[in-house]
Motif scaffolding. Structure first.
Motif, PDB file in Angstrom:
ATOM      1  N   VAL A 194     -27.863   0.118  58.514  1.00 30.83           N
ATOM      2  CA  VAL A 194     -27.865   1.317  57.675  1.00 30.83           C
ATOM      3  C   VAL A 194     -27.531   0.890  56.250  1.00 30.83           C
ATOM      4  O   VAL A 194     -26.471   0.341  55.995  1.00 30.83           O
ATOM      5  CB  VAL A 194     -26.839   2.349  58.183  1.00 30.83           C
ATOM      6  N   GLU A 195     -28.473   1.122  55.333  1.00 29.56           N
ATOM      7  CA  GLU A 195     -28.261   0.782  53.925  1.00 29.56           C
ATOM      8  C   GLU A 195     -27.707   2.000  53.204  1.00 29.56           C
ATOM      9  O   GLU A 195     -27.924   3.126  53.615  1.00 29.56           O
ATOM     10  CB  GLU A 195     -29.589   0.375  53.271  1.00 29.56           C
ATOM     11  N   GLY A 196     -27.030   1.768  52.091  1.00 31.71           N
ATOM     12  CA  GLY A 196     -26.595   2.884  51.257  1.00 31.71           C
ATOM     13  C   GLY A 196     -25.208   3.384  51.591  1.00 31.71           C
ATOM     14  O   GLY A 196     -24.649   3.066  52.638  1.00 31.71           O
ATOM     15  N   ASP A 197     -24.673   4.185  50.679  1.00 34.08           N
ATOM     16  CA  ASP A 197     -23.306   4.692  50.818  1.00 34.08           C
ATOM     17  C   ASP A 197     -23.238   6.191  50.613  1.00 34.08           C
ATOM     18  O   ASP A 197     -22.209   6.722  50.254  1.00 34.08           O
ATOM     19  CB  ASP A 197     -22.379   3.990  49.808  1.00 34.08           C
ATOM     20  N   ARG A 198     -24.352   6.876  50.805  1.00 35.18           N
ATOM     21  CA  ARG A 198     -24.329   8.335  50.695  1.00 35.18           C
ATOM     22  C   ARG A 198     -23.762   8.919  51.985  1.00 35.18           C
ATOM     23  O   ARG A 198     -23.715   8.238  53.001  1.00 35.18           O
ATOM     24  CB  ARG A 198     -25.739   8.867  50.441  1.00 35.18           C
ATOM     25  N   PRO A 199     -23.351  10.183  51.961  1.00 36.94           N
ATOM     26  CA  PRO A 199     -22.815  10.776  53.194  1.00 36.94           C
ATOM     27  C   PRO A 199     -23.723  10.627  54.423  1.00 36.94           C
ATOM     28  O   PRO A 199     -23.214  10.309  55.500  1.00 36.94           O
ATOM     29  CB  PRO A 199     -22.588  12.243  52.809  1.00 36.94           C
ATOM     30  N   PRO A 200     -25.067  10.819  54.312  1.00 35.03           N
ATOM     31  CA  PRO A 200     -25.855  10.653  55.547  1.00 35.03           C
ATOM     32  C   PRO A 200     -25.818   9.212  56.067  1.00 35.03           C
ATOM     33  O   PRO A 200     -25.823   8.994  57.282  1.00 35.03           O
ATOM     34  CB  PRO A 200     -27.273  11.060  55.150  1.00 35.03           C
ATOM     35  N   ASP A 201     -25.764   8.231  55.151  1.00 31.52           N
ATOM     36  CA  ASP A 201     -25.698   6.826  55.568  1.00 31.52           C
ATOM     37  C   ASP A 201     -24.382   6.553  56.297  1.00 31.52           C
ATOM     38  O   ASP A 201     -24.350   5.917  57.352  1.00 31.52           O
ATOM     39  CB  ASP A 201     -25.791   5.883  54.352  1.00 31.52           C
ATOM     40  N   GLU A 202     -23.293   7.049  55.705  1.00 27.31           N
ATOM     41  CA  GLU A 202     -21.973   6.850  56.305  1.00 27.31           C
ATOM     42  C   GLU A 202     -21.903   7.516  57.678  1.00 27.31           C
ATOM     43  O   GLU A 202     -21.377   6.953  58.630  1.00 27.31           O
ATOM     44  CB  GLU A 202     -20.889   7.407  55.377  1.00 27.31           C
ATOM     45  N   LEU A 203     -22.468   8.724  57.784  1.00 29.28           N
ATOM     46  CA  LEU A 203     -22.463   9.421  59.062  1.00 29.28           C
ATOM     47  C   LEU A 203     -23.242   8.620  60.101  1.00 29.28           C
ATOM     48  O   LEU A 203     -22.783   8.454  61.237  1.00 29.28           O
ATOM     49  CB  LEU A 203     -23.053  10.826  58.911  1.00 29.28           C
ATOM     50  N   ALA A 204     -24.411   8.110  59.725  1.00 31.14           N
ATOM     51  CA  ALA A 204     -25.215   7.319  60.668  1.00 31.14           C
ATOM     52  C   ALA A 204     -24.435   6.095  61.141  1.00 31.14           C
ATOM     53  O   ALA A 204     -24.404   5.792  62.337  1.00 31.14           O
ATOM     54  CB  ALA A 204     -26.533   6.899  60.016  1.00 31.14           C
ATOM     55  N   ARG A 205     -23.765   5.414  60.206  1.00 29.64           N
ATOM     56  CA  ARG A 205     -22.966   4.242  60.584  1.00 29.64           C
ATOM     57  C   ARG A 205     -21.888   4.626  61.598  1.00 29.64           C
ATOM     58  O   ARG A 205     -21.687   3.951  62.609  1.00 29.64           O
ATOM     59  CB  ARG A 205     -22.300   3.623  59.346  1.00 29.64           C
ATOM     60  N   ARG A 206     -21.179   5.711  61.320  1.00 25.14           N
ATOM     61  CA  ARG A 206     -20.102   6.135  62.223  1.00 25.14           C
ATOM     62  C   ARG A 206     -20.638   6.513  63.594  1.00 25.14           C
ATOM     63  O   ARG A 206     -20.010   6.225  64.612  1.00 25.14           O
ATOM     64  CB  ARG A 206     -19.350   7.328  61.630  1.00 25.14           C
ATOM     65  N   LEU A 207     -21.785   7.188  63.616  1.00 27.24           N
ATOM     66  CA  LEU A 207     -22.353   7.597  64.908  1.00 27.24           C
ATOM     67  C   LEU A 207     -22.799   6.377  65.708  1.00 27.24           C
ATOM     68  O   LEU A 207     -22.565   6.300  66.919  1.00 27.24           O
ATOM     69  CB  LEU A 207     -23.509   8.572  64.694  1.00 27.24           C
ATOM     70  N   PHE A 208     -23.443   5.406  65.044  1.00 27.36           N
ATOM     71  CA  PHE A 208     -23.859   4.201  65.766  1.00 27.36           C
ATOM     72  C   PHE A 208     -22.643   3.414  66.260  1.00 27.36           C
ATOM     73  O   PHE A 208     -22.667   2.852  67.351  1.00 27.36           O
ATOM     74  CB  PHE A 208     -24.759   3.317  64.893  1.00 27.36           C
ATOM     75  N   GLU A 209     -21.566   3.376  65.461  1.00 31.30           N
ATOM     76  CA  GLU A 209     -20.338   2.691  65.896  1.00 31.30           C
ATOM     77  C   GLU A 209     -19.773   3.361  67.152  1.00 31.30           C
ATOM     78  O   GLU A 209     -19.211   2.696  68.013  1.00 31.30           O
ATOM     79  CB  GLU A 209     -19.284   2.712  64.793  1.00 31.30           C
ATOM     80  N   HIS A 210     -19.924   4.680  67.234  1.00 34.22           N
ATOM     81  CA  HIS A 210     -19.454   5.431  68.400  1.00 34.22           C
ATOM     82  C   HIS A 210     -20.187   4.957  69.657  1.00 34.22           C
ATOM     83  O   HIS A 210     -19.606   4.899  70.733  1.00 34.22           O
ATOM     84  CB  HIS A 210     -19.697   6.920  68.150  1.00 34.22           C
ATOM     85  N   GLY A 211     -21.461   4.623  69.511  1.00 33.99           N
ATOM     86  CA  GLY A 211     -22.244   4.111  70.633  1.00 33.99           C
ATOM     87  C   GLY A 211     -23.007   5.194  71.374  1.00 33.99           C
ATOM     88  O   GLY A 211     -22.785   6.388  71.180  1.00 33.99           O
ATOM     89  N   GLY A 212     -23.944   4.764  72.212  1.00 31.64           N
ATOM     90  CA  GLY A 212     -24.707   5.691  73.041  1.00 31.64           C
ATOM     91  C   GLY A 212     -25.826   6.408  72.304  1.00 31.64           C
ATOM     92  O   GLY A 212     -26.336   7.417  72.785  1.00 31.64           O
ATOM     93  N   ILE A 213     -26.206   5.895  71.123  1.00 30.74           N
ATOM     94  CA  ILE A 213     -27.214   6.562  70.301  1.00 30.74           C
ATOM     95  C   ILE A 213     -28.298   5.560  69.933  1.00 30.74           C
ATOM     96  O   ILE A 213     -28.013   4.464  69.479  1.00 30.74           O
ATOM     97  CB  ILE A 213     -26.571   7.139  69.025  1.00 30.74           C
ATOM     98  N   ASP A 214     -29.558   5.967  70.138  1.00 34.58           N
ATOM     99  CA  ASP A 214     -30.699   5.119  69.773  1.00 34.58           C
ATOM    100  C   ASP A 214     -31.214   5.423  68.372  1.00 34.58           C
ATOM    101  O   ASP A 214     -31.711   4.540  67.678  1.00 34.58           O
ATOM    102  CB  ASP A 214     -31.855   5.319  70.763  1.00 34.58           C
ATOM    103  N   GLY A 215     -31.155   6.699  67.967  1.00 40.51           N
ATOM    104  CA  GLY A 215     -31.701   7.075  66.670  1.00 40.51           C
ATOM    105  C   GLY A 215     -31.088   8.364  66.159  1.00 40.51           C
ATOM    106  O   GLY A 215     -30.568   9.172  66.929  1.00 40.51           O
ATOM    107  N   ILE A 216     -31.148   8.530  64.829  1.00 42.80           N
ATOM    108  CA  ILE A 216     -30.580   9.707  64.170  1.00 42.80           C
ATOM    109  C   ILE A 216     -31.567  10.153  63.113  1.00 42.80           C
ATOM    110  O   ILE A 216     -32.105   9.333  62.365  1.00 42.80           O
ATOM    111  CB  ILE A 216     -29.235   9.357  63.486  1.00 42.80           C
ATOM    112  N   HIS A 217     -31.802  11.455  63.048  1.00 41.97           N
ATOM    113  CA  HIS A 217     -32.646  12.028  62.004  1.00 41.97           C
ATOM    114  C   HIS A 217     -31.818  13.108  61.313  1.00 41.97           C
ATOM    115  O   HIS A 217     -31.263  13.978  61.980  1.00 41.97           O
ATOM    116  CB  HIS A 217     -33.911  12.632  62.623  1.00 41.97           C
ATOM    117  N   ILE A 218     -31.690  13.017  59.989  1.00 36.87           N
ATOM    118  CA  ILE A 218     -30.913  13.999  59.242  1.00 36.87           C
ATOM    119  C   ILE A 218     -31.844  14.657  58.244  1.00 36.87           C
ATOM    120  O   ILE A 218     -32.491  13.979  57.443  1.00 36.87           O
ATOM    121  CB  ILE A 218     -29.721  13.349  58.511  1.00 36.87           C
ATOM    122  N   ASN A 219     -31.944  15.981  58.327  1.00 37.95           N
ATOM    123  CA  ASN A 219     -32.801  16.741  57.427  1.00 37.95           C
ATOM    124  C   ASN A 219     -31.974  17.904  56.893  1.00 37.95           C
ATOM    125  O   ASN A 219     -31.666  18.829  57.633  1.00 37.95           O
ATOM    126  CB  ASN A 219     -34.038  17.244  58.176  1.00 37.95           C
TER     127      ASN A 219
END
Length: 114
Positions: free
Chosen positions: A44-69
């Motif tokens: 995950v590149e970048g430091d915007r809130p959606p990037d940070e959220l994606a990083r945290r969710l992947f760290e949590h585990g059990g997730i293959d992909g995330i789409h934020i709109n």
């Protein structure tokens, strides 16, 4: 504070008729009019809130992909994952996040990750 930083995000879990997909509607816009897609096997590149959220969710585990709109977060669960704990991570996004400040990880404190 005008941007709501430090305030919890309110999260509504939306049922999905697609197996392995969970949707969350929040009271913030994370991406403006654009949308972001994140995959577990890509950094995950970048430091915007959606990037940070994606990083945290992947760290949590059990997730293959995330789409934020805008204010909708669609999570594609890995096989066998229930999505438990995801809403809590989303709610905590701004509690521990400040723009321009990197969020410390357990490695920064030489503590073993849980």
């Amino acid at each position: 504070d005008p941007n709501g930083m430090g305030q919890p995000v309110s999260v509504i879990e939306k049922p999905s008729n697609q197996g392995g997909v969970v949707r969350y509607e929040i009271n913030r816009t994370l991406t403006g009019m654009g949308h972001e897609r994140y995959l577990v096997d890509r950094p995950v590149e970048g430091d915007r809130p959606p990037d940070e959220l994606a990083r945290r969710l992947f760290e949590h585990g059990g997730i293959d992909g995330i789409h934020i709109n805008s204010n909708m977060i669609t999570v594609h669960l890995a096989g066998g994952s229930t999505g438990e704990g995801i809403a809590d991570i989303i709610e905590d996004l701004y509690t521990h996040y400040r723009p321009g400040v990197r969020v410390p990880s357990p490695a920064d404190f030489d503590a073993p990750a849980e």
